[in-house]
Write a protein that holds these residues in place. Structure first.
Motif, mmCIF file in Angstrom:
data_model
loop_
_atom_site.group_PDB
_atom_site.id
_atom_site.type_symbol
_atom_site.label_atom_id
_atom_site.label_comp_id
_atom_site.label_asym_id
_atom_site.label_seq_id
_atom_site.Cartn_x
_atom_site.Cartn_y
_atom_site.Cartn_z
ATOM 1 N N VAL A 1 0.860 -1.178 0.000
ATOM 2 C CA VAL A 1 0.000 0.000 0.000
ATOM 3 C C VAL A 1 0.894 1.226 0.000
ATOM 4 O O VAL A 1 1.612 1.480 0.973
ATOM 5 N N THR A 2 0.896 1.981 -1.101
ATOM 6 C CA THR A 2 1.589 3.259 -1.101
ATOM 7 C C THR A 2 0.607 4.320 -0.609
ATOM 8 O O THR A 2 -0.602 4.223 -0.823
ATOM 9 N N GLY B 1 -5.452 5.531 3.107
ATOM 10 C CA GLY B 1 -4.437 4.495 3.267
ATOM 11 C C GLY B 1 -4.455 3.842 4.635
ATOM 12 O O GLY B 1 -4.335 2.614 4.749
ATOM 13 N N ARG B 2 -4.614 4.633 5.681
ATOM 14 C CA ARG B 2 -4.650 4.060 7.034
ATOM 15 C C ARG B 2 -5.848 3.139 7.201
ATOM 16 O O ARG B 2 -5.750 2.065 7.808
ATOM 17 N N HIS B 3 -6.990 3.548 6.664
ATOM 18 C CA HIS B 3 -8.186 2.702 6.760
ATOM 19 C C HIS B 3 -8.023 1.430 5.937
ATOM 20 O O HIS B 3 -8.454 0.348 6.368
ATOM 21 N N LEU B 4 -7.395 1.537 4.777
ATOM 22 C CA LEU B 4 -7.192 0.351 3.944
ATOM 23 C C LEU B 4 -6.244 -0.634 4.616
ATOM 24 O O LEU B 4 -6.499 -1.850 4.639
ATOM 25 N N PHE C 1 -1.743 -1.577 -3.995
ATOM 26 C CA PHE C 1 -2.755 -0.532 -3.877
ATOM 27 C C PHE C 1 -2.018 0.797 -3.943
ATOM 28 O O PHE C 1 -1.271 1.146 -3.023
ATOM 29 N N SER C 2 -2.209 1.516 -5.022
ATOM 30 C CA SER C 2 -1.503 2.775 -5.247
ATOM 31 C C SER C 2 -2.379 3.933 -4.774
ATOM 32 O O SER C 2 -3.261 4.407 -5.509
ATOM 33 N N LEU C 3 -2.127 4.381 -3.531
ATOM 34 C CA LEU C 3 -2.948 5.423 -2.922
ATOM 35 C C LEU C 3 -2.182 6.714 -2.676
ATOM 36 O O LEU C 3 -2.780 7.726 -2.300
ATOM 37 N N ALA C 4 -0.868 6.693 -2.853
ATOM 38 C CA ALA C 4 -0.072 7.887 -2.572
ATOM 39 C C ALA C 4 -0.513 9.029 -3.475
ATOM 40 O O ALA C 4 -0.771 8.837 -4.669
ATOM 41 N N ALA C 5 -0.596 10.227 -2.908
ATOM 42 C CA ALA C 5 -1.012 11.398 -3.684
ATOM 43 C C ALA C 5 -0.313 12.633 -3.153
ATOM 44 O O ALA C 5 -0.229 12.839 -1.941
ATOM 45 N N GLY C 6 0.210 13.424 -4.080
ATOM 46 C CA GLY C 6 0.809 14.705 -3.723
ATOM 47 C C GLY C 6 -0.105 15.842 -4.129
ATOM 48 O O GLY C 6 -0.870 15.734 -5.095
ATOM 49 N N ARG C 7 -0.028 16.950 -3.403
ATOM 50 C CA ARG C 7 -0.862 18.111 -3.704
ATOM 51 C C ARG C 7 -0.066 19.412 -3.779
ATOM 52 O O ARG C 7 -0.591 20.423 -4.248
#
Length: 283
Positions: A5-6, A13-16, A56-62
């Motif tokens: 999980v990224t 991500g924490r919930h996943l 699971f690709s969840l990492a996101a930058g803003r």
């Protein structure tokens, strides 16, 4: 199975990670303190070391204030290194996309809606979704993109609307609201996590599938405050026009989730009233 999980330190991500571990998965959880996903060499090394069956690709930058921040956000949100770093035994990559990849429309958004991203974040998410689909197809890895609408629930960032509204119910603070009408399709974080897990486990899901994850119901900011007042039993003061609004704010922003129901057997199980009550109880 072993999952990578990224973005494991983020809200969804924490919930996943918690859901996967509760279900008995072996989870490698990557957070921004573990590896800089804007560094393609370090990121690819971390993926190979995890040796996952499912990603699971969840990492996101803003961040986008400077050229360096924009470049890093592009790297994180497109993850061009990801597919090439996968071990041969990896079965699938599930990417958490964003409804901001779509153009605004006065009707429920299906997966065939035009890609006309709202702002820099939406543009990088759309680019990453397209790159993943293309790279996975060439590599022969099953990939799916789940475009989540407005996710909420316990543990969300304190500056986002639901935490701000519930904090105001607790403290008596005034909630600044945008002047123009803004509606969103609020989807419970546990339902988003469930969609991710279903997509990972469903080996019949066609490669490159895109699914919209939302409720099919849109709620304005004012209506959300009214629901929060009923749930908490406390008055919540608002100041319309005090918030500048955001690039992606629109009077119509709602999913057509029928494809997810048809292909995954997924549907939202928690409505906004119940979700706010659960979030309030957990805060």
């Amino acid at each position: 199975m072993k999952a990578l999980v990224t973005g494991a330190g983020g809200f969804v991500g924490r919930h996943l990670v918690a859901r996967l571990r509760a279900d008995g998965w072996d989870v490698a959880a990557l957070t921004r303190t573990d590896v800089d996903l804007a560094d393609p060499v370090a990121a690819a090394t971390a993926v190979r070391a995890a040796d996952p069956d499912i990603v699971f690709s969840l990492a996101a930058g803003r961040a986008k204030a400077t050229a360096a921040e924009r470049a890093a956000t592009v790297q994180v949100n497109t993850s061009p290194w990801l597919v090439d770093a996968l071990p041969d035994r990896c079965r699938a990559v599930i990417r958490l996309g964003s409804s901001t990849e779509y153009a605004a429309a006065p009707r429920p958004l299906g997966e065939d809606a035009a890609l006309r991203p709202r702002g820099f974040f939406g543009a990088t998410k759309a680019a990453g979704s397209l790159l993943l689909q293309a790279a996975a197809a060439e590599r022969g890895v099953r990939a799916a993109v789940l475009r989540a609408f407005q996710v909420y629930g316990p543990g969300d960032h304190p500056t986002r609307l639901v935490p701000v509204v519930l904090a105001a119910a607790r403290t008596g603070a005034t909630v600044p609201l945008p002047a123009r009408l803004s509606r969103r399709d609020w989807v419970w974080v546990g339902d988003v996590v469930d969609a991710c897990v279903r997509a990972a486990q469903d080996q019949t899901l066609p490669n490159g599938t895109v699914l919209n994850i939302g409720t099919g119901v849109q709620t304005s900011t004012g209506e959300l405050v009214a629901v929060a007042e009923r749930v908490t039993g406390r008055p919540i003061a608002t100041l319309p026009g005090a918030h500048p609004g955001r690039d992606w704010d629109t009077a119509d922003w709602v999913a057509d989730p029928s494809a997810a129901q048809r292909l995954l057997g997924w549907e939202p199980t928690v409505d906004l009233t119940e979700g706010l009550a659960r979030t309030w109880a957990a805060s």
